[in-house]
Scaffold this motif. Structure first.
Motif, PDB file in Angstrom:
ATOM      1  N   ASP A   1      -0.894  -5.890  17.800  1.00 55.18           N
ATOM      2  CA  ASP A   1       0.651  -5.616  17.650  1.00 55.18           C
ATOM      3  C   ASP A   1       0.900  -5.345  16.097  1.00 55.18           C
ATOM      4  O   ASP A   1       0.582  -6.276  15.196  1.00 55.18           O
ATOM      5  N   VAL A   2       1.329  -4.034  15.859  1.00 59.85           N
ATOM      6  CA  VAL A   2       1.972  -3.771  14.622  1.00 59.85           C
ATOM      7  C   VAL A   2       3.475  -3.450  14.704  1.00 59.85           C
ATOM      8  O   VAL A   2       3.912  -2.379  15.328  1.00 59.85           O
ATOM      9  N   GLU A   3       4.360  -4.152  14.495  1.00 62.44           N
ATOM     10  CA  GLU A   3       5.777  -3.913  14.533  1.00 62.44           C
ATOM     11  C   GLU A   3       6.281  -3.502  15.779  1.00 62.44           C
ATOM     12  O   GLU A   3       6.834  -2.399  16.206  1.00 62.44           O
ATOM     13  N   GLY A   4       5.698  -3.995  16.967  1.00 65.33           N
ATOM     14  CA  GLY A   4       6.074  -3.590  18.383  1.00 65.33           C
ATOM     15  C   GLY A   4       5.232  -2.634  18.905  1.00 65.33           C
ATOM     16  O   GLY A   4       5.452  -2.168  20.145  1.00 65.33           O
ATOM     17  N   HIS A   5       4.093  -2.123  18.190  1.00 63.00           N
ATOM     18  CA  HIS A   5       3.428  -1.213  18.718  1.00 63.00           C
ATOM     19  C   HIS A   5       1.965  -1.742  18.983  1.00 63.00           C
ATOM     20  O   HIS A   5       1.301  -2.269  18.084  1.00 63.00           O
TER      21      HIS A   5
ATOM     22  N   GLY B   1       1.975   7.890  11.806  1.00 66.61           N
ATOM     23  CA  GLY B   1       1.789   9.171  12.206  1.00 66.61           C
ATOM     24  C   GLY B   1       2.264   9.168  13.840  1.00 66.61           C
ATOM     25  O   GLY B   1       2.552  10.257  14.219  1.00 66.61           O
ATOM     26  N   ALA B   2       2.212   7.931  14.538  1.00 69.43           N
ATOM     27  CA  ALA B   2       2.470   8.001  15.923  1.00 69.43           C
ATOM     28  C   ALA B   2       3.803   7.198  16.157  1.00 69.43           C
ATOM     29  O   ALA B   2       4.315   7.160  17.165  1.00 69.43           O
ATOM     30  N   THR B   3       4.594   6.846  14.983  1.00 72.09           N
ATOM     31  CA  THR B   3       5.856   6.408  15.348  1.00 72.09           C
ATOM     32  C   THR B   3       6.895   6.664  14.537  1.00 72.09           C
ATOM     33  O   THR B   3       6.554   7.573  13.496  1.00 72.09           O
TER      34      THR B   3
ATOM     35  N   GLY C   1     -15.012   0.472  18.217  1.00 70.58           N
ATOM     36  CA  GLY C   1     -16.236   0.445  17.623  1.00 70.58           C
ATOM     37  C   GLY C   1     -16.532   1.776  16.994  1.00 70.58           C
ATOM     38  O   GLY C   1     -17.167   1.691  15.749  1.00 70.58           O
ATOM     39  N   ASP C   2     -16.284   2.695  17.353  1.00 65.97           N
ATOM     40  CA  ASP C   2     -16.550   3.981  16.694  1.00 65.97           C
ATOM     41  C   ASP C   2     -15.423   4.243  15.567  1.00 65.97           C
ATOM     42  O   ASP C   2     -15.477   5.306  14.914  1.00 65.97           O
ATOM     43  N   GLY C   3     -14.399   3.434  15.357  1.00 64.85           N
ATOM     44  CA  GLY C   3     -13.472   3.681  14.450  1.00 64.85           C
ATOM     45  C   GLY C   3     -12.306   4.438  14.694  1.00 64.85           C
ATOM     46  O   GLY C   3     -11.456   4.738  14.072  1.00 64.85           O
ATOM     47  N   ASP C   4     -12.110   4.822  16.130  1.00 66.32           N
ATOM     48  CA  ASP C   4     -10.994   5.477  16.554  1.00 66.32           C
ATOM     49  C   ASP C   4      -9.564   4.453  16.716  1.00 66.32           C
ATOM     50  O   ASP C   4     -10.032   3.190  17.171  1.00 66.32           O
ATOM     51  N   ILE C   5      -8.606   4.878  16.335  1.00 67.04           N
ATOM     52  CA  ILE C   5      -7.293   4.211  16.207  1.00 67.04           C
ATOM     53  C   ILE C   5      -6.424   4.962  17.049  1.00 67.04           C
ATOM     54  O   ILE C   5      -6.098   5.913  16.841  1.00 67.04           O
ATOM     55  N   SER C   6      -5.874   4.170  18.081  1.00 64.77           N
ATOM     56  CA  SER C   6      -4.723   4.505  19.032  1.00 64.77           C
ATOM     57  C   SER C   6      -3.572   3.663  18.968  1.00 64.77           C
ATOM     58  O   SER C   6      -3.593   2.570  18.678  1.00 64.77           O
TER      59      SER C   6
END
Length: 87
Positions: A70-74, A35-37, A80-85
């Protein structure tokens, strides 16, 4: 949130007024990255390729701080709250 059986889950929808449900970390992280890349689901391997599941579980179970990997350069950060950025 995580499970003792090896699968790690992240609560999605927290803070929204919609239904909150546990989502497998693989799905939640893949969705956040795609969603972000410009990456597609096919570009992303298993979560274990990028992060130690025990470390991820510890953060989600109320451990200290956030976890960035790192996931594929990102840079992906899970709180801890489950937020993912994704950067």
């Amino acid at each position: 949130m995580s499970s003792e059986d090896g699968e790690v889950y992240i609560m999605t929808g927290v803070g929204d007024e919609e239904w909150v449900s546990p989502t497998p970390a693989q799905t939640a992280i893949t969705d956040a990255v795609t969603g972000a890349t410009d990456l597609t689901e096919a570009d992303i391997g298993d979560v274990e390729t990028y992060v130690d599941l025990e470390e991820l579980r510890a953060v989600l179970d109320g451990g200290s701080g956030d976890l960035t990997f790192d996931v594929e350069g990102h840079d992906v950060t899970v709180t801890g709250d489950g937020d993912i950025s994704v950067e």
